[in-house]
Enzyme design. Structure first.
Site, PDB file in Angstrom:
ATOM      1  N   LYS A 226      13.826  53.883  31.226  1.00  8.15           N
ATOM      2  CA  LYS A 226      12.689  53.847  32.141  1.00  8.15           C
ATOM      3  C   LYS A 226      12.146  55.248  32.443  1.00  8.15           C
ATOM      4  O   LYS A 226      12.813  56.253  32.263  1.00  8.15           O
ATOM      5  CB  LYS A 226      13.054  53.084  33.408  1.00  8.15           C
ATOM      6  CG  LYS A 226      13.150  51.585  33.129  1.00  8.15           C
ATOM      7  CD  LYS A 226      13.240  50.742  34.363  1.00  8.15           C
ATOM      8  CE  LYS A 226      13.165  49.264  33.966  1.00  8.15           C
ATOM      9  NZ  LYS A 226      13.439  48.381  35.122  1.00  8.15           N
ATOM     10  N   ARG A 260      21.189  45.450  32.363  1.00 16.42           N
ATOM     11  CA  ARG A 260      20.223  44.981  31.367  1.00 16.42           C
ATOM     12  C   ARG A 260      19.771  46.194  30.554  1.00 16.42           C
ATOM     13  O   ARG A 260      19.201  47.141  31.101  1.00 16.42           O
ATOM     14  CB  ARG A 260      19.039  44.321  32.072  1.00 16.42           C
ATOM     15  CG  ARG A 260      17.988  43.737  31.157  1.00 16.42           C
ATOM     16  CD  ARG A 260      16.897  43.039  31.979  1.00 16.42           C
ATOM     17  NE  ARG A 260      15.873  42.447  31.114  1.00 16.42           N
ATOM     18  CZ  ARG A 260      14.794  43.075  30.673  1.00 16.42           C
ATOM     19  NH1 ARG A 260      14.591  44.356  31.036  1.00 16.42           N
ATOM     20  NH2 ARG A 260      13.924  42.468  29.897  1.00 16.42           N
TER      21      ARG A 260
END
Length: 282
Positions: A226, A260
């Site tokens: 991210k 995840r």
């Protein structure tokens, strides 16, 4: 087992006491932020699922629509067209299969096929989604915190206290589902790192992640690749593997039970070494 040590899904009761579980991301999309187009073809996506099985994945998470900042929404038919052949194959692989969707109609079709988990970035706020999951009675559910839609969510980052507001939102959504008849053991919670949050807010939420454990359900977190990791390290999206592993391990220390990730094999190996060294979790 305590209520928060097991996650009930359609075909599997997932034990979260022994070790953290690794959820592998399978983006059947042309436009996801880090691997868009790589697995957009159904055959390639199925091959990728099989590869993740060999790397030790615990859960396969299939997504047919990008939720990156600025992403444009698909209609349900197009999203399902991408997902269906991959899901049909993945359901034969012997591990839980999750569908990453926020559309009630896509959820309905996935549940009809026998999907194990509904992973919804909008926490079942689409019309009829809560009633559908209550009626189904057995699928696992992940409720994530997010504001608005992906296309404009990064304009919605005004919080008095991001941790308190994320916690209150997740608590309200969970209580609502339980009131609808959903068993708490079916629910996990995701703070939504990167969704309607600035870099500083993501970091503050991570540092105080343990506070979310007071909600009484397992935490599922997704830091993989991210932009906040890029802001911290200065690395491009395809250079964030070390940062992603570091974030996954830190999240486990702070209470996460499911991570995840895109890079399953590397994360599985890191968690094995972490556990072998007796590092603290939760």
């Amino acid at each position: 087992m305590t209520a928060a040590s097991i996650w009930k899904t359609t075909r599997f009761d997932l034990d979260l006491t022994e070790r953290p579980l690794v959820m592998g991301i399978v983006n059947v999309t042309p436009d996801s932020f880090s691997d868009g187009g790589r697995h957009a073809d159904a055959a390639k996506a199925i091959d990728f699922c099989e590869r993740l099985l060999g790397e030790g994945v615990d859960i396969l998470d299939l997504g047919g629509e990008s939720t990156r900042p600025g992403a444009v929404r698909l209609d349900a038919d197009e999203e399902w067209r991408r997902l269906e052949p991959v899901m049909r194959a993945a359901l034969n692989f012997g591990v839980p299969v999750s569908v990453d969707t926020c559309k009630t109609e896509v959820m309905r079709r996935a549940l009809d096929l026998g999907v194990d988990i509904i992973n919804d970035v909008q926490a079942l706020r689409d019309e009829g989604a809560d009633a559908l999951l209550a009626e189904h009675g057995s699928a696992g559910i992940c409720l994530m915190h997010m504001r608005g839609e992906p296309a404009g969510m990064q304009q919605l980052t005004d919080y008095a206290d991001v941790v308190t507001e994320v916690s209150d939102f997740l608590d309200e959504r969970m209580r609502h589902l339980v009131e609808c008849g959903v068993a708490a053991e079916r629910i996990t919670l995701d703070p939504g790192y990167g969704f309607a949050k600035t870099v500083d807010q993501n970091l503050a939420l991570q540092r105080r992640q343990r506070e979310l454990l007071a909600l009484g359900r397992p935490l599922l977190v997704g830091w993989s690749r991210k932009s906040t990791l890029g802001a911290v390290t200065g690395r491009a999206v395809d250079e964030r593997l070390p940062a992603s592993i570091g974030a996954a391990l830190a999240s486990v220390v702070l209470g996460a039970r499911i991570v995840r990730v895109h890079d399953v094999g590397a994360t599985v190996d890191a968690l094995k070494v972490w556990q072998a060294f007796g590092a603290p979790q939760g």
